[in-house]
Design an enzyme around this catalytic site. Sequence first.
Site, PDB file in Angstrom:
ATOM      1  N   GLY A 148       0.814  -1.213   0.000  1.00 15.73           N
ATOM      2  CA  GLY A 148       0.000   0.000   0.000  1.00 15.73           C
ATOM      3  C   GLY A 148       0.849   1.265   0.000  1.00 15.73           C
ATOM      4  O   GLY A 148       0.468   2.288  -0.584  1.00 15.73           O
ATOM      5  N   ASN A 149       2.030   1.171   0.633  1.00 22.11           N
ATOM      6  CA  ASN A 149       2.910   2.353   0.722  1.00 22.11           C
ATOM      7  C   ASN A 149       3.611   2.680  -0.594  1.00 22.11           C
ATOM      8  O   ASN A 149       4.267   3.703  -0.691  1.00 22.11           O
ATOM      9  CB  ASN A 149       3.917   2.159   1.851  1.00 22.11           C
ATOM     10  CG  ASN A 149       4.236   0.707   2.029  1.00 22.11           C
ATOM     11  OD1 ASN A 149       4.879   0.121   1.175  1.00 22.11           O
ATOM     12  ND2 ASN A 149       3.724   0.119   3.091  1.00 22.11           N
ATOM     13  N   LYS A 204      -9.043  -7.710   8.349  1.00 22.36           N
ATOM     14  CA  LYS A 204      -8.239  -6.961   7.373  1.00 22.36           C
ATOM     15  C   LYS A 204      -8.540  -5.455   7.506  1.00 22.36           C
ATOM     16  O   LYS A 204      -9.659  -5.017   7.227  1.00 22.36           O
ATOM     17  CB  LYS A 204      -8.594  -7.465   5.970  1.00 22.36           C
ATOM     18  CG  LYS A 204      -8.116  -6.595   4.840  1.00 22.36           C
ATOM     19  CD  LYS A 204      -6.687  -6.882   4.478  1.00 22.36           C
ATOM     20  CE  LYS A 204      -6.157  -5.847   3.517  1.00 22.36           C
ATOM     21  NZ  LYS A 204      -4.715  -5.840   3.444  1.00 22.36           N
ATOM     22  N   LYS A 246      -3.099  -9.320  -0.301  1.00 22.87           N
ATOM     23  CA  LYS A 246      -2.379  -9.316  -1.584  1.00 22.87           C
ATOM     24  C   LYS A 246      -1.087 -10.131  -1.541  1.00 22.87           C
ATOM     25  O   LYS A 246      -0.635 -10.614  -2.577  1.00 22.87           O
ATOM     26  CB  LYS A 246      -2.121  -7.882  -2.069  1.00 22.87           C
ATOM     27  CG  LYS A 246      -1.105  -7.078  -1.277  1.00 22.87           C
ATOM     28  CD  LYS A 246       0.234  -6.995  -1.942  1.00 22.87           C
ATOM     29  CE  LYS A 246       1.230  -6.185  -1.164  1.00 22.87           C
ATOM     30  NZ  LYS A 246       1.355  -6.349   0.273  1.00 22.87           N
ATOM     31  N   LYS A 292       3.382 -11.672   4.671  1.00 25.10           N
ATOM     32  CA  LYS A 292       4.501 -11.637   3.713  1.00 25.10           C
ATOM     33  C   LYS A 292       5.380 -12.875   3.913  1.00 25.10           C
ATOM     34  O   LYS A 292       5.767 -13.544   2.957  1.00 25.10           O
ATOM     35  CB  LYS A 292       5.350 -10.372   3.905  1.00 25.10           C
ATOM     36  CG  LYS A 292       4.559  -9.123   3.600  1.00 25.10           C
ATOM     37  CD  LYS A 292       5.405  -7.876   3.730  1.00 25.10           C
ATOM     38  CE  LYS A 292       4.541  -6.667   3.950  1.00 25.10           C
ATOM     39  NZ  LYS A 292       3.372  -6.559   3.078  1.00 25.10           N
TER      40      LYS A 292
HETATM   41  P1  ADP Z   1       2.268  -3.398   2.942  1.00 24.02           P
HETATM   42  O1  ADP Z   1       1.313  -2.295   2.704  1.00 24.02           O
HETATM   43  O2  ADP Z   1       3.501  -3.313   2.119  1.00 24.02           O
HETATM   44  O3  ADP Z   1       1.637  -4.768   2.897  1.00 24.02           O
HETATM   45  P2  ADP Z   1       2.342  -3.635   5.864  1.00 24.02           P
HETATM   46  O4  ADP Z   1       2.166  -2.413   6.697  1.00 24.02           O
HETATM   47  O5  ADP Z   1       1.215  -4.591   5.762  1.00 24.02           O
HETATM   48  O6  ADP Z   1       2.830  -3.162   4.431  1.00 24.02           O
HETATM   49  O7  ADP Z   1       3.629  -4.441   6.387  1.00 24.02           O
HETATM   50  C1  ADP Z   1       4.895  -3.814   6.531  1.00 24.02           C
HETATM   51  C2  ADP Z   1       5.098  -3.409   7.981  1.00 24.02           C
HETATM   52  O8  ADP Z   1       5.369  -4.566   8.788  1.00 24.02           O
HETATM   53  C3  ADP Z   1       6.305  -2.537   8.266  1.00 24.02           C
HETATM   54  O9  ADP Z   1       6.032  -1.183   8.055  1.00 24.02           O
HETATM   55  C4  ADP Z   1       6.626  -2.856   9.730  1.00 24.02           C
HETATM   56  O10 ADP Z   1       6.153  -1.813  10.567  1.00 24.02           O
HETATM   57  C5  ADP Z   1       5.819  -4.102  10.041  1.00 24.02           C
HETATM   58  N1  ADP Z   1       6.545  -5.182  10.716  1.00 24.02           N
HETATM   59  C6  ADP Z   1       6.014  -5.934  11.700  1.00 24.02           C
HETATM   60  N2  ADP Z   1       6.861  -6.876  12.105  1.00 24.02           N
HETATM   61  C7  ADP Z   1       7.983  -6.750  11.360  1.00 24.02           C
HETATM   62  C8  ADP Z   1       9.213  -7.471  11.306  1.00 24.02           C
HETATM   63  N3  ADP Z   1       9.462  -8.526  12.097  1.00 24.02           N
HETATM   64  N4  ADP Z   1      10.136  -7.062  10.411  1.00 24.02           N
HETATM   65  C9  ADP Z   1       9.905  -6.006   9.593  1.00 24.02           C
HETATM   66  N5  ADP Z   1       8.744  -5.294   9.605  1.00 24.02           N
HETATM   67  C10 ADP Z   1       7.782  -5.660  10.465  1.00 24.02           C
HETATM   68 MG    MG Z   2      -0.026  -5.405   4.129  1.00 24.92          MG
END
Ligand code: ADP
Ligand code: MG
Length: 315
Positions: A15-16, A133, A212, A274
Amino acid sequence: MPTDAKPTLLIALGGNALIRKGQAGTIEEQFANLAVPAGQIARLSRTHRIIITHGNGPQVGNLLLQQECCDAVPRLPLEILVAQTQGQIGYMIESTLDSALMDLGIHFKQHFITVITYVVVAEDDPAFQRPTKPIGPVLPEAQARQAPYPTMATPKGFRRVVASPRPVSVVEKREIRTLVDMGFIVICCGGGGIPVKREGRRFQGVDAVIDKDLVSAKLALEVGVDQLVIATDVEGACLHYGTPDQRLLGDLSALEAERLLAEGHFPAGSMGPKMEAAIHFVQKGGPRALITSLEQIEAAVAGRAGTRIARETGP
Ligand code: ADP
Ligand code: MG
């Protein structure tokens, strides 16, 4: 028939890629943010075949809010709003990519296409009973507590939540494979795909938003890609994230990744899906999965950045 022997990358944009932390999310901001991955994808397209997938959390939540602000026209179900975001974000990615390819002088050789994609989910998926979600903007706590829809406290603040069933299969997988083989950069599975259940040979849309990352792993296996690249707003997956002991993970076997996931290093709703997607892809035969920042997609593909998950981590 494949046009060449280029390896295939599936790049999942978070999303970012569109709205960065702290931004309001104006259309100018979203286009400017997209230029970061688009430039790299344009360069990578010289040596790789490419599939792009993307999230839609903020955008689909905003559409829901917009229609709730107006009673003059009938409201649309979530499945239709997900379809709208596929068109909206697909267009934004296409036009940004077009500029990036033009900057490289290869736009006339490289074609792209956005595919409206639906994804089958199971009717009895337990996720329908428990919305998890987050979508739309962060809400003030008082507003979230009084909202006529489910909300949840997330690391970003209170947000609306909807059901997020697991993806079973991407309906357009053959079309996507054919287009990739023809040399198109394919943008698909936007927002996780339009969730549908199967009733015999018919499809029926359902009220949900699919993750996603999970659908990207599913598509990567169904189409047979060489690398699954999950691009987000951190350098990669970390141990002890957000603590003084935080450490970025580099090369990792699927087995180690599974152990760390079970130990709770990667929370649901952010790094969890992820890592789950990366492990699933590799364990089902995918060669390599990468979790990296939007700025370092090329470096990660070259093995110089991000968290790289493979079945075995060899020398
Ligand atoms: P996207 O929109 O790319 O799916 P998300 O916000 O869902 O992004 O996931 C990315 C976020 O996961 C990062 O910004 C971070 O704050 C968070 N995060 C949580 N746990 C971890 C971890 N163990 N390592 C790295 N990031 C993490
Ligand atoms: Mg996400």
